[in-house]
Design a protein around this motif. Sequence first.
Motif, short mmCIF file in Angstrom:
data_model
loop_
_atom_site.label_atom_id
_atom_site.label_comp_id
_atom_site.label_asym_id
_atom_site.label_seq_id
_atom_site.Cartn_x
_atom_site.Cartn_y
_atom_site.Cartn_z
N ASN A 7 -29.79 26.58 47.08
CA ASN A 7 -29.35 27.60 46.13
C ASN A 7 -30.48 28.50 45.61
O ASN A 7 -30.33 29.14 44.58
CB ASN A 7 -28.63 26.96 44.93
N CYS A 8 -31.59 28.56 46.31
CA CYS A 8 -32.76 29.30 45.84
C CYS A 8 -32.42 30.76 45.50
O CYS A 8 -32.81 31.25 44.46
CB CYS A 8 -33.86 29.26 46.89
N PHE A 9 -31.68 31.43 46.37
CA PHE A 9 -31.30 32.82 46.14
C PHE A 9 -29.79 32.96 45.96
O PHE A 9 -29.21 33.99 46.26
CB PHE A 9 -31.78 33.70 47.30
N PHE A 10 -29.15 31.91 45.45
CA PHE A 10 -27.70 31.92 45.25
C PHE A 10 -27.31 33.04 44.28
O PHE A 10 -27.91 33.22 43.23
CB PHE A 10 -27.24 30.57 44.68
N ASN A 11 -26.30 33.82 44.67
CA ASN A 11 -25.76 34.89 43.84
C ASN A 11 -26.83 35.90 43.43
O ASN A 11 -27.04 36.18 42.26
CB ASN A 11 -25.05 34.32 42.60
N THR A 12 -27.51 36.43 44.44
CA THR A 12 -28.44 37.54 44.23
C THR A 12 -27.91 38.74 45.01
O THR A 12 -28.43 39.07 46.08
CB THR A 12 -29.87 37.17 44.69
N LYS A 63 -23.69 33.83 48.46
CA LYS A 63 -23.25 34.89 47.55
C LYS A 63 -24.29 36.00 47.43
O LYS A 63 -24.52 36.55 46.37
CB LYS A 63 -22.89 34.33 46.18
N SER A 64 -24.94 36.30 48.55
CA SER A 64 -25.90 37.39 48.62
C SER A 64 -25.46 38.32 49.73
O SER A 64 -24.59 37.99 50.52
CB SER A 64 -27.30 36.86 48.90
N ARG A 65 -26.07 39.44 49.79
CA ARG A 65 -25.74 40.39 50.86
C ARG A 65 -26.61 40.09 52.08
O ARG A 65 -27.46 39.21 52.04
CB ARG A 65 -25.95 41.80 50.37
N THR A 66 -26.39 40.84 53.15
CA THR A 66 -27.26 40.70 54.31
C THR A 66 -28.66 41.11 53.90
O THR A 66 -28.85 42.18 53.33
CB THR A 66 -26.76 41.54 55.49
N THR A 67 -29.60 40.26 54.13
CA THR A 67 -30.97 40.47 53.69
C THR A 67 -31.89 40.56 54.90
O THR A 67 -31.71 39.83 55.87
CB THR A 67 -31.40 39.28 52.79
#
Length: 83
Positions: A32-37, A64-68
Motif C-alpha cells: 500500500n505504499c502508493f495506495f490511493n495516489t 487506486k492510482s493512475r498509470t504511472t
Amino acid sequence: DGINELGISAFSNCLKLKVVTLPKSVKKIGPNCFFNTPRLVRINYAGSKEEWRHIVRGSNWLAKSRTTTVICSDGAISVNPYK
C-alpha cells in the motif's frame, strides 16, 4: 541515497502527490505504499530498468492510482498492475 525500503502505506492517500524520486539503494516497496495516489504520474528511479524489476513490491503498492511512468537511468517503464 541510503534508503533501502519504503514502508507500509508510506505515501498512501497523498492525494496531491505527482512525482516521487527514489534512489538506486531502494530494494523494497512496502504494501500500500502508493495506495490511493490518483495524481501520481511519475516515479524517477536512479537505477536501471533491470534493477527496477528486482525491487520487491508489496501487495497493492500502487492500487487506486493512475498509470504511472517509472523513469529509470536507461529508459521508461509504464506501470500500474491494478488497472
